[in-house]
Design a protein around this motif. Structure first.
Motif, short mmCIF file in Angstrom:
data_model
loop_
_atom_site.label_atom_id
_atom_site.label_comp_id
_atom_site.label_asym_id
_atom_site.label_seq_id
_atom_site.Cartn_x
_atom_site.Cartn_y
_atom_site.Cartn_z
N ILE A 148 0.85 -1.19 0.00
CA ILE A 148 0.00 0.00 0.00
C ILE A 148 0.89 1.24 0.00
N SER A 149 0.25 2.37 -0.23
CA SER A 149 0.95 3.65 -0.18
C SER A 149 0.25 4.55 0.82
N ILE A 150 1.00 5.06 1.81
CA ILE A 150 0.49 6.02 2.78
C ILE A 150 1.33 7.29 2.60
N ASN A 151 0.69 8.37 2.19
CA ASN A 151 1.45 9.52 1.70
C ASN A 151 1.36 10.74 2.62
N PRO A 152 2.40 10.98 3.41
CA PRO A 152 2.39 12.18 4.25
C PRO A 152 2.54 13.46 3.45
N GLN A 153 3.30 13.42 2.35
CA GLN A 153 3.69 14.59 1.53
C GLN A 153 4.60 15.54 2.30
N SER A 154 4.26 15.81 3.55
CA SER A 154 5.06 16.66 4.42
C SER A 154 4.72 16.32 5.86
N TYR A 155 5.65 16.60 6.77
CA TYR A 155 5.38 16.44 8.19
C TYR A 155 5.24 17.81 8.88
N ILE A 156 4.94 18.83 8.12
CA ILE A 156 4.74 20.18 8.65
C ILE A 156 3.23 20.44 8.71
N ILE A 167 1.46 9.02 11.18
CA ILE A 167 2.32 8.11 11.94
C ILE A 167 1.49 6.98 12.55
N GLU A 168 0.36 7.33 13.11
CA GLU A 168 -0.52 6.33 13.74
C GLU A 168 -0.99 5.29 12.73
N LYS A 169 -1.43 5.75 11.54
CA LYS A 169 -1.94 4.81 10.54
C LYS A 169 -0.82 3.97 9.93
N PHE A 170 0.37 4.53 9.82
CA PHE A 170 1.51 3.74 9.35
C PHE A 170 1.77 2.59 10.33
N LYS A 171 1.81 2.90 11.60
CA LYS A 171 2.08 1.86 12.60
C LYS A 171 0.96 0.82 12.63
N LEU A 172 -0.29 1.27 12.46
CA LEU A 172 -1.41 0.34 12.39
C LEU A 172 -1.26 -0.61 11.21
N ILE A 211 5.26 -0.92 2.35
CA ILE A 211 4.58 0.37 2.41
C ILE A 211 5.42 1.42 1.70
N ASN A 212 4.78 2.12 0.78
CA ASN A 212 5.41 3.27 0.12
C ASN A 212 4.91 4.55 0.79
N MET A 213 5.78 5.55 0.82
CA MET A 213 5.36 6.89 1.26
C MET A 213 5.81 7.91 0.22
N ASP A 214 4.97 8.91 -0.02
CA ASP A 214 5.29 9.99 -0.96
C ASP A 214 5.64 11.26 -0.18
N LEU A 215 6.69 11.93 -0.64
CA LEU A 215 7.05 13.26 -0.13
C LEU A 215 7.08 14.22 -1.32
N ILE A 216 6.81 15.49 -1.07
CA ILE A 216 6.85 16.48 -2.15
C ILE A 216 7.83 17.59 -1.79
N ILE A 217 8.78 17.82 -2.68
CA ILE A 217 9.74 18.91 -2.55
C ILE A 217 9.10 20.21 -3.04
N GLY A 218 9.26 21.29 -2.27
CA GLY A 218 8.84 22.61 -2.74
C GLY A 218 7.41 22.97 -2.45
N LEU A 219 6.78 22.30 -1.47
CA LEU A 219 5.42 22.70 -1.11
C LEU A 219 5.41 24.13 -0.57
N PRO A 220 4.27 24.81 -0.64
CA PRO A 220 4.21 26.22 -0.23
C PRO A 220 4.76 26.44 1.18
N GLY A 221 5.62 27.42 1.30
CA GLY A 221 6.18 27.79 2.59
C GLY A 221 7.31 26.91 3.07
N GLU A 222 7.71 25.91 2.28
CA GLU A 222 8.74 24.98 2.73
C GLU A 222 10.06 25.20 2.01
#
Length: 536
Positions: free
Chosen positions: A325-333, A350-355, A364-375
């Motif tokens: 499955i893929s659980i995508n935080p995109q950012s932790y901010i 974090i909770e759903k990943f551990k579950l 498990i795949n996770m997606d992150l995005i570089i360059g989101l607004p304000g980051e």
């Protein structure tokens, strides 16, 4: 005016320029340029405007090219093209505001007559790229490439045979790709062939993409078919009826024609937006309708939005032996998640990943995005630090892309994003972090209007690569798209010819016509696999 020869890792060109051949740091940063208008002279072939526009957009946020002079023009670029024994293109760029001039000359051996337009396009593109690089003080590491799938070029050369150095030289000379990016391509291709040793012989099988177009909310950067699910149960029910019909019909055709399935990917939208009961019925349909499901190499379900994941839904996945499955935080901010319209918290990710881990999700795949607004780099480093606490089997690092139909693009003034230099720094951070934590790049794709002209890269632990991602990016086999907004690519097993077909993006249009679209796709399958019987 002096005539100087520039020889770089990106090829050979001849540049004439003023200021005694000195480089002067007067380039305007990409994020400060709103609209650049350029007068193109010496070219009458309208077909060349598109590739030239694509290259212009590597440097400027917005641009407009014209064969006619305008008062607002910032540059003129005068081309001289010759097609004698060799193909040559000279580009002379004049900055109308600064009275600067750059000249680039490209020459290449002539190929047969039927290749003439292609050769002219390549020579013109190279000359144009070089003068813009000099004017703007920016080296485009992907050279003249503006397409989505650069690694396909290397796969093609490898199938033709020859030495690695020879292949790399070809990519460098032909497209002006930098050694850094060529090395990345080589790493990816090597990993793909290790993960799928029979990659070049899977053309007689298919993979299946199943699109479920619902999400809790729509993210600001998104242009995928994704409709807020609240209050849409009637539409969901109708859509699922059409989806089951398509799955039955496609499965029947594949079974009767002895065609195997390599991978299945449930995407969207967020496929886990529907209920656990609806998911259960969908996977039961897959097992009943599709051929030899137990031997499908990989089945993936996007569970990208953590706010859609429940113990009941994870139990359904486990029941049907789906553990990727893929659980995508995109950012932790937290502020970023709120700004881009993701209505879940960092704690929920974090909770759903551990579950999911507790309930036997093994890949498990996770997606992150570089360059989101304000980051910037500080925020991205924090996101990487948080990712380290979870260590998913694979990590896809996207670079923000300003897609034309997204809310973020329509309201750019609301969203302040990083500039080219900082985006490159964040990409380098991702490369270093993944390498130091045992991940290897295994697939790559690029998009138009991507921040800093960078790329999206999938990394994985050894043996945990997504086979579906490899198949769709390298276009080695037919991908059958089922469901709302699902795109199909019919790839002939011998010629490699690609025929594209797309289902409607909105649920109502899909619900009104899924029988017709199913029949159309079966006809395309028959043509692709040279089968004459019609089953619908």
């Amino acid at each position: 005016m002096h005539l100087c020869t520039l020889i770089t890792a990106f090829g050979r060109g001849f540049f004439s320029y003023e200021n005694m051949c000195r480089r002067i740091p007067w380039a305007i940063p990409i994020d400060q340029v709103i609209n650049v208008q350029i007068h193109i002279k010496g070219i009458e072939d309208e077909r060349l405007i598109r590739p030239l526009t694509n290259i212009t957009n590597l440097f400027f946020e917005e641009s407009s090219l014209s064969f006619t002079a305008r008062e607002e023009d910032r540059f003129t670029v005068d081309f001289t093209i010759k097609t004698d024994d060799v193909i040559s293109a000279e580009a002379v760029l004049t900055s109308l505001e600064e009275s600067r001039q750059w000249t680039s000359f490209i020459e290449q051996e002539a190929l047969p007559e039927n290749e003439l337009h292609k050769q002219i396009k390549e020579a013109v593109s190279k000359a144009y790229l070089q003068v813009l690089q000099e004017e703007e003080g920016i080296i485009q590491k992907w050279g003249i490439l503006t397409g989505i799938r650069p690694t396909k070029l290397l796969h093609k050369k490898m199938r033709e045979g020859g030495g690695i150095e020879e292949m790399h030289k070809f990519l460098q000379d032909q497209y002006f790709i930098s050694p850094e990016k060529i090395q990345l391509m080589q790493k990816i291709v090597d990993t793909q062939l290790k993960a799928v040793p029979d990659l070049y012989s899977l053309g007689k099988e298919v993979s299946i993409y199943i699109g479920i177009p619902f999400c809790p909310t729509k993210c600001a950067y998104c242009t995928f078919p994704a409709y807020a699910i609240n209050g849409r149960q009637g539409s969901v029910d109708s859509f699922l009826g059409g989806l089951h019909y398509e799955m039955k019909a496609m499965g029947k055709w594949l079974k009767e024609n002895g065609i195997r399935i390599t991978t299945v990917y449930f995407g969207g939208g967020t496929p886990t937006s529907i209920t656990a009961e609806e998911m259960d019925m969908l996977y039961e349909e897959m097992y009943e309708s599709f051929p030899d499901v137990k031997n499908i190499r990989e089945i993936t379900v996007e569970a990208g939005r953590p706010d859609t994941i429940t113990p009941e839904k994870l139990e359904v996945l486990t029941k049907w032996n789906i553990d990727r499955i893929s659980i995508n935080p995109q950012s932790y901010i937290p502020q970023t998640l709120k700004a881009i319209g993701r209505h879940h918290t960092v704690e929920e990710t974090i909770e759903k990943f551990k579950l999911a881990r507790e309930m036997e999700m093994k890949n498990i795949n996770m997606d992150l995005i570089i360059g989101l607004p304000g980051e910037g780099t500080k925020e991205f480093q924090y996101t990487l630090d948080e990712t380290e606490k979870l260590m998913p089997e694979s990590l896809t690092v996207h670079t923000l892309s300003f897609k034309r139909a997204s809310e973020m693009t329509r309201n750019k003034q609301k969203y302040q994003v990083a500039g080219r230099t900082e985006a490159e720094e964040m990409m380098k951070m991702a490369e270093n972090w993944t390498a130091s934590h045992g991940y290897t790049p295994y697939y790559l794709y690029r998009q138009k209007n991507i921040l800093g002209n960078l790329e999206n890269v999938g990394y994985s632990m050894p043996g945990q690569e997504s086979i579906y991602n490899i198949m769709i990016m390298e276009e080695m086999q037919t991908i059958i798209g089922i469901g709302c907004g699902a795109a199909s690519k019919f790839i002939h097993p011998e010629t490699g010819k690609i025929t594209q077909f797309a289902n409607p993006k909105d649920p109502k249009s899909y619900n009104d016509s899924f029988e017709k679209y199913t029949a159309d796709k079966i006809r395309l399958l028959e043509e692709t696999f040279s089968i004459t019987n019609t089953l619908i």
